[in-house]
Design a protein around this motif. Sequence first.
Motif, short mmCIF file in Angstrom:
data_model
loop_
_atom_site.label_atom_id
_atom_site.label_comp_id
_atom_site.label_asym_id
_atom_site.label_seq_id
_atom_site.Cartn_x
_atom_site.Cartn_y
_atom_site.Cartn_z
N ALA A 131 0.81 -1.22 0.00
CA ALA A 131 0.00 0.00 0.00
C ALA A 131 0.85 1.27 0.00
O ALA A 131 0.36 2.33 -0.38
CB ALA A 131 -0.95 0.01 1.20
N ASN A 132 2.11 1.17 0.39
CA ASN A 132 2.95 2.36 0.44
C ASN A 132 3.53 2.73 -0.93
O ASN A 132 4.12 3.79 -1.07
CB ASN A 132 4.09 2.18 1.45
N LEU A 133 3.34 1.89 -1.92
CA LEU A 133 3.85 2.19 -3.26
C LEU A 133 2.89 3.12 -3.99
O LEU A 133 1.66 2.99 -3.87
CB LEU A 133 4.04 0.91 -4.08
N LEU A 134 3.44 4.03 -4.76
CA LEU A 134 2.63 4.94 -5.56
C LEU A 134 1.72 4.16 -6.51
O LEU A 134 0.56 4.50 -6.72
CB LEU A 134 3.54 5.89 -6.36
N GLY A 135 2.26 3.08 -7.05
CA GLY A 135 1.49 2.26 -7.99
C GLY A 135 0.27 1.61 -7.37
O GLY A 135 -0.65 1.22 -8.08
N PHE A 136 0.25 1.48 -6.04
CA PHE A 136 -0.89 0.86 -5.37
C PHE A 136 -2.17 1.65 -5.64
O PHE A 136 -3.17 1.08 -6.04
CB PHE A 136 -0.65 0.75 -3.86
#
Length: 153
Positions: free
Chosen positions: A56-61
């Motif tokens: 969830a911490n990835l921008l892509g999420f």
Amino acid sequence: MKKTEEQRITDLENRLIEVQRQMENVIKLLDHQEAVNSEGLEKATTKTLMGIGVQANLLGFKYLKDACVMATENPEILRQITKGLYTDIAKKYKTKATRVERAIRHAIETAVDRCEPATLYEYFGESISPQKGKPTNSLFISNIAERLRLEGY
């Protein structure tokens, strides 16, 4: 006793007013249900992505979540993933479609690296290329969207 033409017209007008009220109530109920379903769809998408291992911490999420929600609501958007889906998401977040595509790809690659093979097989079956070992962005999004549709979203 026969009704006059004027009485019949008045009765019809009253009936039309009642039908209009009923239609307005149905529309309000459908709007409310759509809002509830949309909120449920977002939650279900989040749970599914996290269950596969998308961090969830990835921008892509957030891009991937939006893409899955959009594809669930409108499967036709997957026919033009680059010029439709990525562009729409890029506009929403005031960025470029290429950055959206790359962030989604990175989120998928990270998830695949962290995911158990059995879980990958459950979601994607034999559709993952043995050479690459990971699903394409469009395959990932379409499979998640289809799974959500099958769950009733």
